[in-house]
Enzyme design. Structure first.
Site, PDB file in Angstrom:
ATOM      1  N   VAL A  16       0.834  -1.202   0.000  1.00  0.00           N
ATOM      2  CA  VAL A  16       0.000   0.000   0.000  1.00  0.00           C
ATOM      3  C   VAL A  16       0.877   1.264   0.000  1.00  0.00           C
ATOM      4  O   VAL A  16       0.608   2.221  -0.744  1.00  0.00           O
ATOM      5  CB  VAL A  16      -0.969  -0.001   1.208  1.00  0.00           C
ATOM      6  CG1 VAL A  16      -1.902   1.196   1.140  1.00  0.00           C
ATOM      7  CG2 VAL A  16      -1.763  -1.286   1.247  1.00  0.00           C
ATOM      8  N   LYS A 106      -6.532  -2.089   9.921  1.00  0.00           N
ATOM      9  CA  LYS A 106      -7.821  -2.531  10.488  1.00  0.00           C
ATOM     10  C   LYS A 106      -7.668  -3.087  11.893  1.00  0.00           C
ATOM     11  O   LYS A 106      -8.531  -2.888  12.743  1.00  0.00           O
ATOM     12  CB  LYS A 106      -8.484  -3.565   9.579  1.00  0.00           C
ATOM     13  CG  LYS A 106      -7.653  -4.812   9.325  1.00  0.00           C
ATOM     14  CD  LYS A 106      -7.279  -4.940   7.876  1.00  0.00           C
ATOM     15  CE  LYS A 106      -6.062  -5.844   7.731  1.00  0.00           C
ATOM     16  NZ  LYS A 106      -5.702  -6.123   6.354  1.00  0.00           N
ATOM     17  N   ASP A 202      -9.215 -11.378  10.181  1.00  0.00           N
ATOM     18  CA  ASP A 202      -9.146 -10.159   9.362  1.00  0.00           C
ATOM     19  C   ASP A 202     -10.565  -9.630   9.084  1.00  0.00           C
ATOM     20  O   ASP A 202     -10.844  -8.435   9.256  1.00  0.00           O
ATOM     21  CB  ASP A 202      -8.409 -10.490   8.055  1.00  0.00           C
ATOM     22  CG  ASP A 202      -8.405  -9.342   7.069  1.00  0.00           C
ATOM     23  OD1 ASP A 202      -7.554  -8.446   7.232  1.00  0.00           O
ATOM     24  OD2 ASP A 202      -9.240  -9.332   6.151  1.00  0.00           O
ATOM     25  N   LYS A 206     -12.497  -6.071  10.351  1.00  0.00           N
ATOM     26  CA  LYS A 206     -13.188  -5.143   9.442  1.00  0.00           C
ATOM     27  C   LYS A 206     -14.651  -4.948   9.837  1.00  0.00           C
ATOM     28  O   LYS A 206     -15.154  -3.830   9.831  1.00  0.00           O
ATOM     29  CB  LYS A 206     -13.056  -5.664   8.010  1.00  0.00           C
ATOM     30  CG  LYS A 206     -11.608  -5.613   7.496  1.00  0.00           C
ATOM     31  CD  LYS A 206     -11.439  -6.405   6.224  1.00  0.00           C
ATOM     32  CE  LYS A 206     -10.022  -6.305   5.686  1.00  0.00           C
ATOM     33  NZ  LYS A 206      -9.760  -7.262   4.598  1.00  0.00           N
TER      34      LYS A 206
HETATM   35  N1  HSE Z   1      -5.771  -9.924   3.576  1.00  0.00           N
HETATM   36  C1  HSE Z   1      -6.907  -9.166   3.165  1.00  0.00           C
HETATM   37  C2  HSE Z   1      -7.794  -9.995   2.266  1.00  0.00           C
HETATM   38  C3  HSE Z   1      -6.574  -7.910   2.406  1.00  0.00           C
HETATM   39  O1  HSE Z   1      -7.450 -11.108   1.880  1.00  0.00           O
HETATM   40  O2  HSE Z   1      -8.873  -9.514   1.949  1.00  0.00           O
HETATM   41  C4  HSE Z   1      -6.157  -6.784   3.262  1.00  0.00           C
HETATM   42  O3  HSE Z   1      -7.127  -6.384   4.149  1.00  0.00           O
END
Ligand code: HSE
Length: 429
Positions: A16, A106, A202, A206
């Site tokens: 990024v 996040k 993850d 989010k």
């Molecule tokens: N690792 C995350 C995904 C992307 O596979 O969506 C970054 O947030």
């Protein structure tokens, strides 16, 4: 605050960070408030690591905290990642010095968002994180800005591209989880340690952030209920397909009289449903508002270009002084969302069993379901393929989740049932 030049410090020069430097080099005309954006300082773990962009013209900082507090920057961009450690220290330092912060982190926002919001508010400085959720697809601004005129009741979607890629490829190629994961790692989609992605963590980070924005509460990652895709077998993908469904990792946050519930689970979505039709590494999100109704957005949730564009959009907000409360309300009024007990969730479910091939088994299973008040919607028995038992799959009508879990427990204890039933939730359509 208008300026001729906005000086940016960028900590973290991975996918990024590199994307942002390339974006700013390609778009010298990017001046949303008239003033130019100029990167003045950068920081990363290694100065000498080979990169496909040039950093020689920027001041180098070994320590991201020193960059965050440098008098030579006006905006601190944190792209280091991680919920604690240098990322947190640098963001806190920047906010304490009254520097606007733009971050794609996040984990940091989901786990420490409320305390960081309080810091930002005390200094009257922005803390922005569009790139933290759905990469280039503007879910954060949608909730923070566009939906504030409504009462949002639910947000639900696919927030992890790696999991969606794996599930899509398992189905398309009839390949098992481990084989597709290994391929995703070879191709660079999945991390060497894929736990955050395939374990659902993850996506939980989010959805915790989206819940806070949707409902005006403090993010509370610890209260999220999290289940990943690492236990999804090819057999389930095939059986779900036979019943007209695809399996997706669905993250959802809902508000009810009980409070705010935040959950991540592998979930069946009917073929033709927008979540079932979201393929590969794409992300997708439904937002339900009392007045606006249902909105659906779909787009890239990762990648250098899309995520850098989201970071640039936040930089534009700082330049145009488009400041809003971090989570829709003054920090002192934010309450964390709590965990909601399973008996408050009502929905349809998929149960997959492996049973002995003998008379009376199906009767015993259906009696057990009847005992706890679970009604069968569809039922499928596959022909015996080997001596390892007969797969049976059934779906239920909408039922309190606690009853379905109890039914699964009791069915698992029946003498003719060979393994604990696999329970997957079915999406609300
Ligand atoms: N690792 C995350 C995904 C992307 O596979 O969506 C970054 O947030």
């Amino acid at each position: 605050m208008t300026k001729d030049v906005w000086r940016i410090g960028v900590a973290g020069l991975g996918t990024v960070g590199g994307g942002l430097l390339k974006f700013l080099a390609e778009r010298p005309s990017f001046a949303p408030a008239g003033g130019k954006v100029v990167v003045t300082g950068v920081s990363a773990r290694s100065k000498s690591r080979p990169r496909d962009f040039d950093i020689s013209q920027f001041a180098w900082f070994d320590d991201p905290v020193a960059l965050a507090t440098s008098p030579d920057i006006d905006i601190f961009v944190e792209l280091v990642g991680g919920s604690d450690g240098p990322a947190k220290a640098a963001v806190e330092a920047a906010l304490k010095h009254g520097k606007p912060v733009v971050t794609a982190n996040k984990a940091l926002i989901a786990e420490h968002g409320a305390e960081l919001a309080a810091l930002a508010e005390a200094q009257n400085t922005p803390l922005l994180f569009e790139a933290a959720v759905m990469g280039g697809t503007p879910a954060v601004k949608m909730l923070r800005e566009a939906m504030v005129g409504d009462d949002v009741s639910a947000v639900a979607g696919i927030l992890n591209g790696t999991c969606n890629y794996i599930l899509t490829e398992m189905e398309a190629g009839s390949r098992p989880f481990a084989e597709v994961l290994a391929e995703a790692q070879r191709l660079g989609y999945a991390e060497a340690d894929p736990t955050m992605d395939v374990g659902g963590f993850d996506a939980a980070h989010k959805i915790s952030i989206l819940a806070a924005l949707a409902f005006g509460c403090a993010p509370n990652y610890a209260a999220a209920e999290v289940e990943g895709i690492d236990q999804i077998e090819l057999l389930d993908i095939k059986l779900a397909g036979d019943l007209g469904y695809r399996i997706r990792l669905v993250a959802q946050a809902t508000r009810s009289d009980e409070g705010v519930s935040v959950r991540v689970h592998p979930t069946l979505a009917p073929v033709g449903h927008p979540l079932a039709e979201t393929r590969g590494a794409l992300n997708a999100l439904f937002i339900e508002g009392k007045r606006i109704g249902r909105i659906f957005i779909q787009g890239p949730g990762a990648g250098s270009g899309p995520t850098a564009a989201a970071v640039a959009a936040d930089i534009a907000d700082v330049m145009t002084a488009a400041v809003r409360p971090v989570f829709q309300a003054p920090a002192a009024k934010l309450k964390p969302f709590d965990k909601i007990a399973a008996d408050h969730h009502v929905g349809k479910a998929y149960l997959r069993l492996l049973v002995k091939d003998q008379p009376g088994v199906i009767a015993a299973v259906s009696e057990t379901l009847a005992e706890v008040g679970v009604s069968i919607d569809s039922f499928l028995q596959k022909p015996v393929e080997n001596a390892g038992g007969v797969p049976i799959v059934l779906t239920t009508h909408a039922t309190p989740e606690a009853a379905i879990l109890e039914a699964a427990r009791r069915i698992g204890a029946l003498p003719a049932v060979l393994a604990p039933p696999k329970m997957l939730r079915i999406a609300r359509v």
